[in-house]
Enzyme design. Structure first.
Site, short mmCIF file in Angstrom:
data_model
loop_
_atom_site.label_atom_id
_atom_site.label_comp_id
_atom_site.label_asym_id
_atom_site.label_seq_id
_atom_site.Cartn_x
_atom_site.Cartn_y
_atom_site.Cartn_z
CG HIS A 267 105.35 -48.85 -100.73
ND1 HIS A 267 105.93 -47.99 -101.63
CD2 HIS A 267 104.94 -49.93 -101.45
CE1 HIS A 267 105.86 -48.52 -102.84
NE2 HIS A 267 105.28 -49.70 -102.77
CD GLU A 321 101.83 -57.34 -101.72
OE1 GLU A 321 102.73 -57.23 -102.54
OE2 GLU A 321 100.74 -57.89 -101.97
#
Ligand code: COZ
Length: 384
Positions: A267, A321
């Site tokens: 991320h 996710e």
């Protein structure tokens, strides 16, 4: 401008993707990347997930506080009253090829809502427009989903909350609590997330004094990419390809050896575990089959270890996710409906950011570094 008149692509500095650049001030949410913390208007996400309804969180983001009973009833009534699509939009969705990407169908549907009634979105975005548009995202998706299955669309029900109604419009039956409850928590977790790429897109479009529909149409386009919201569908593909815990090591090794990025990890901001991943992991353990959760957990553990071995110091952790895939699959959605379901949640965040941008607007227009040639002179075509 660099020293040389023309910098070749290899000499150009690697673009930093605005990493670390503060491009807006906001009261809506913040990602504390080093600590792995997410806050919506002062509430840590753990204070809201599993406790607040999606409508309560929508009120918090749009209005600025958690609603009292009267405010909540009013918002729920407005959500319920805005679930119908204009006939022209339904017809337009049914003209789409059945194999269209659901994110393309959603982007087209949002855009058609604007074109269908230009008076609705032609002035400055306001809260009623935000509610009306966010309430129609599930209807657009469900209409396309049923179209590709060869079924007629189903009118939304005003007595259902957003999660219940979405499942009802998709599958045409009474939603079970074991499905709509995890979906509602998922929607709460995904409602907002600082200045991510799709939210930044919505603010840039809003800053030009364009309309809410255009802002959210652009945001859907940004969310589609696998570096952003397009990842969960690819996480499911990865897990299905791995198939069993015995194949985890070899599949991950081949993927990393071939330079692939592992979907669901890494991320730009979180340099600790994404708190939403932690919450979704617990939900997946409850909602998934034991075999699928075992496969997911084994894949996660090996992926984290291998990323640390091969990319030491990059601090690549599980992002939102990875376990979104398990939760949404358990709720009954097919993989290609995961990214648009992310958009159902983020429509609230995007529209809240648009309202905030409009309340104190200045055109967003950054500078760029010119690394192209200068001083060229025109030559007639036969001399080039
Ligand atoms: N798998 C393998 N390697 C990864 C990786 C992943 N998922 N994410 C980052 N890396 C590597 C990069 O290759 C890069 O390696 P080098 O330093 O050797 O070049 C390093 O880690 C840093 O990556 P980068 O600077 O590109 O990170 P950035 O912040 O730009 O990327 C995103 C963040 C989310 C795009 C992430 O890299 C990614 O692509 N994840 C997979 C897709 C996904 O899960 N998206 C949903 C995000 S919520």
């Amino acid at each position: 401008m660099t020293d040389s008149a023309t910098a070749t692509a290899t000499e150009r500095p690697k673009p930093n993707g605005l990493e670390g650049v503060v491009a807006a001030s906001t009261e809506l949410s913040h990602v504390f990347g080093e600590e792995g913390k997410l806050v919506y208007r002062g509430y840590d996400i753990h204070e809201l997930a599993g406790k607040a309804s999606f409508e309560e969180v929508a009120h918090l983001l749009w209005v600025g506080h958690l609603p009292n009973r009267t405010e909540l009833a009013d918002l729920e009534e407005k959500f319920g009253a805005n679930r119908q699509l204009p006939e022209a939009v339904i017809e337009g969705i049914r003209e789409l090829p059945r194999n269209a990407n659901p994110m393309d169908a959603l982007r087209t549907g949002v855009s058609m809502l604007g074109a269908n009634d230009p008076t609705l979105y032609d002035n400055e975005p306001d809260l009623d427009e935000a509610i009306g548009l966010a309430a129609r995202f599930p209807a657009i998706l469900a209409t396309f989903f049923r179209h590709r299955e060869g079924h007629e669309p189903i009118q939304g029900r005003s007595d259902y909350n957003t999660a219940q109604n979405y499942l009802y419009q998709l599958f045409g039956k009474e939603p079970e609590e074991r499905h709509w409850k995890p979906l509602e928590t998922y929607l709460v977790l995904l409602a907002d997330h600082g200045l991510n790429a799709s939210t930044f897109t919505s603010r840039v479009i809003a800053s030009t004094e364009s309309d809410l529909c255009s802002s959210l149409t652009g945001a859907v386009g940004a969310l589609k990419g696998p570096a952003h919201g397009g990842a969960p569908a690819k996480v499911l593909d990865m897990l299905n390809e791995i198939g069993s815990a015995d194949n985890v090591e070899s599949w991950l090794t081949n993927a990393l050896d071939s330079g692939q990025r592992l979907m669901g990890f890494g991320h730009r901001v979180y340099k600790a575990e994404d708190p939403r991943a932690e919450i979704l992991r617990g939900m997946a353990e409850t909602a998934s089959s034991p075999e699928f959760f075992e496969l997911s957990k084994r894949t996660e553990d090996r992926a984290l270890a291998m990323l640390e071995e091969r990319k030491p110091g990059r601090r690549l952790y599980t992002n939102v996710e990875f376990y979104s895939a398990a939760v949404l699959a358990a709720v009954g959605l097919p993989g290609d409906m995961f990214p648009p379901t992310f958009a159902v949640a983020r429509a609230v965040g995007w529209s809240a950011h648009v309202l905030e941008q409009c309340a104190n607007n200045r055109l967003i227009r950054p500078a760029s570094e010119y690394v192209g040639p200068t001083g060229l002179t025109f030559k007639p075509i036969d001399e080039r």
